[in-house]
Motif scaffolding. Structure first.
Motif, mmCIF file in Angstrom:
data_model
loop_
_atom_site.group_PDB
_atom_site.id
_atom_site.type_symbol
_atom_site.label_atom_id
_atom_site.label_comp_id
_atom_site.label_asym_id
_atom_site.label_seq_id
_atom_site.Cartn_x
_atom_site.Cartn_y
_atom_site.Cartn_z
ATOM 1 N N GLN A 91 13.534 8.654 -3.963
ATOM 2 C CA GLN A 91 13.099 8.010 -2.729
ATOM 3 C C GLN A 91 12.869 9.010 -1.593
ATOM 4 N N SER A 92 13.517 10.157 -1.627
ATOM 5 C CA SER A 92 13.347 11.133 -0.541
ATOM 6 C C SER A 92 11.924 11.700 -0.482
ATOM 7 N N HIS A 93 11.158 11.513 -1.533
ATOM 8 C CA HIS A 93 9.778 12.006 -1.567
ATOM 9 C C HIS A 93 8.755 10.950 -1.130
ATOM 10 N N PHE A 94 9.231 9.759 -0.777
ATOM 11 C CA PHE A 94 8.325 8.649 -0.527
ATOM 12 C C PHE A 94 8.499 8.058 0.865
ATOM 13 N N PHE A 95 7.361 7.873 1.543
ATOM 14 C CA PHE A 95 7.196 7.000 2.703
ATOM 15 C C PHE A 95 7.960 7.417 3.954
ATOM 16 N N ALA A 96 8.091 8.711 4.201
ATOM 17 C CA ALA A 96 8.717 9.172 5.436
ATOM 18 C C ALA A 96 7.829 8.864 6.645
ATOM 19 N N ARG A 97 6.522 8.800 6.420
ATOM 20 C CA ARG A 97 5.618 8.411 7.507
ATOM 21 C C ARG A 97 4.561 7.465 6.968
ATOM 22 N N ALA A 98 4.011 6.657 7.863
ATOM 23 C CA ALA A 98 2.981 5.690 7.498
ATOM 24 C C ALA A 98 1.673 6.061 8.186
ATOM 25 N N ILE A 99 0.592 6.076 7.402
ATOM 26 C CA ILE A 99 -0.738 6.363 7.934
ATOM 27 C C ILE A 99 -1.747 5.483 7.196
ATOM 28 N N PRO A 100 -2.853 5.129 7.836
ATOM 29 C CA PRO A 100 -3.904 4.376 7.137
ATOM 30 C C PRO A 100 -4.800 5.331 6.357
ATOM 31 N N MET A 101 -5.094 4.980 5.107
ATOM 32 C CA MET A 101 -5.943 5.820 4.262
ATOM 33 C C MET A 101 -7.155 5.028 3.772
ATOM 34 N N ASP A 102 -8.328 5.605 3.935
ATOM 35 C CA ASP A 102 -9.525 5.103 3.264
ATOM 36 C C ASP A 102 -9.641 5.942 2.011
ATOM 37 N N ASP A 103 -9.449 5.311 0.858
ATOM 38 C CA ASP A 103 -9.374 6.065 -0.380
ATOM 39 C C ASP A 103 -9.926 5.193 -1.513
ATOM 40 N N ASP A 104 -9.799 5.686 -2.734
ATOM 41 C CA ASP A 104 -10.399 5.034 -3.898
ATOM 42 C C ASP A 104 -9.882 3.619 -4.162
ATOM 43 N N HIS A 105 -8.777 3.242 -3.598
ATOM 44 C CA HIS A 105 -8.244 1.896 -3.796
ATOM 45 C C HIS A 105 -8.946 0.854 -2.927
ATOM 46 N N LYS A 106 -9.649 1.305 -1.912
ATOM 47 C CA LYS A 106 -10.238 0.398 -0.920
ATOM 48 C C LYS A 106 -11.137 -0.700 -1.514
ATOM 49 N N PRO A 107 -12.036 -0.399 -2.456
ATOM 50 C CA PRO A 107 -12.859 -1.474 -3.015
ATOM 51 C C PRO A 107 -12.040 -2.556 -3.741
ATOM 52 N N PHE A 108 -10.886 -2.179 -4.262
ATOM 53 C CA PHE A 108 -10.031 -3.172 -4.919
ATOM 54 C C PHE A 108 -9.256 -3.979 -3.884
ATOM 55 N N VAL A 109 -8.780 -3.333 -2.837
ATOM 56 C CA VAL A 109 -8.111 -4.040 -1.740
ATOM 57 C C VAL A 109 -9.059 -5.091 -1.169
ATOM 58 N N GLU A 110 -10.309 -4.703 -0.945
ATOM 59 C CA GLU A 110 -11.308 -5.610 -0.368
ATOM 60 C C GLU A 110 -11.586 -6.819 -1.255
ATOM 61 N N ARG A 111 -11.282 -6.715 -2.540
ATOM 62 C CA ARG A 111 -11.494 -7.822 -3.481
ATOM 63 C C ARG A 111 -10.192 -8.559 -3.795
ATOM 64 N N GLY A 112 -9.149 -8.287 -3.013
ATOM 65 C CA GLY A 112 -7.900 -9.016 -3.143
ATOM 66 C C GLY A 112 -6.949 -8.526 -4.220
ATOM 67 N N VAL A 113 -7.205 -7.349 -4.783
ATOM 68 C CA VAL A 113 -6.309 -6.796 -5.803
ATOM 69 C C VAL A 113 -5.148 -6.085 -5.104
ATOM 70 N N PRO A 114 -3.909 -6.447 -5.416
ATOM 71 C CA PRO A 114 -2.784 -5.714 -4.846
ATOM 72 C C PRO A 114 -2.918 -4.226 -5.199
ATOM 73 N N SER A 115 -2.868 -3.374 -4.191
ATOM 74 C CA SER A 115 -3.149 -1.953 -4.397
ATOM 75 C C SER A 115 -2.179 -1.090 -3.611
ATOM 76 N N ALA A 116 -1.840 0.067 -4.214
ATOM 77 C CA ALA A 116 -0.992 1.054 -3.548
ATOM 78 C C ALA A 116 -1.637 2.419 -3.708
ATOM 79 N N ASP A 117 -1.726 3.130 -2.614
ATOM 80 C CA ASP A 117 -2.260 4.493 -2.610
ATOM 81 C C ASP A 117 -1.088 5.449 -2.482
ATOM 82 N N LEU A 118 -0.761 6.132 -3.582
ATOM 83 C CA LEU A 118 0.295 7.148 -3.558
ATOM 84 C C LEU A 118 -0.378 8.475 -3.281
ATOM 85 N N ILE A 119 -0.268 8.932 -2.038
ATOM 86 C CA ILE A 119 -0.993 10.127 -1.625
ATOM 87 C C ILE A 119 -0.097 11.023 -0.781
#
Length: 162
Positions: A91-119
């Motif tokens: 867990q120490s490697h995950f989610f210390a800060r939150a930022i909005p990302m436009d990335d490859d998951h976006k077309p799936f998010v727009e179609r209602g698919v639950p999506s997570a961008d691990l970046i």
């Protein structure tokens, strides 16, 4: 987790790259061609209704692994990823800060698919960032790749129980 058999669903691996744009800096209408095409194809043929989650892994090989919490991802799925990271002790490697990302998951998010961008968007070494001649395989960390892989496997197993 080794030796456990995953039953009852399929896990698909997709290799794509948002950096298809010839316009820099990033210009969204000029990117995501491949993944936009695939999301539309799967929407048209009904495949998209069968997708329980879309998990994108992007720039995860940095030795100083710090996965961002993406504000454009599905909150409950990002929460599940964090729970998985906690279960496997990373867990120490995950989610210390939150930022909005436009990335490859976006077309799936727009179609209602639950999506997570691990970046790991702060992917740099000696103030040099990705897409340069110094962005070479020797900068990758097998441990970081293992961490993200273990967290992803745990997330998939947790998704199976949802």
């Amino acid at each position: 987790m080794r030796g456990k058999k995953l039953e009852g669903y399929s896990v698909w691996l997709l290799w794509d790259d948002a950096e298809e744009s010839m316009r820099l800096p990033w210009y969204d209408p000029e990117a995501l061609y491949g993944v936009r095409h695939l999301a539309q194809k799967w929407q048209d043929d009904g495949t998209i209704k069968k997708i329980k989650a879309f998990i994108l892994e992007d720039m995860i090989g940095d030795a100083d692994l710090n996965i961002e919490r993406d504000q454009n991802s599905t909150p409950w799925l990002e929460d599940l990823v964090y729970q998985a990271a906690t279960r496997v002790g990373y867990q120490s490697h995950f989610f210390a800060r939150a930022i909005p990302m436009d990335d490859d998951h976006k077309p799936f998010v727009e179609r209602g698919v639950p999506s997570a961008d691990l970046i790991d968007f702060d992917y740099g070494y000696n103030n040099v960032f990705w897409h340069t001649t110094q962005d070479t395989v020797d900068k990758l960390s097998p441990k970081s790749l293992e961490i993200v892989g273990m967290v992803t496997l745990e997330t998939v197993q947790m998704l199976d129980k949802k």
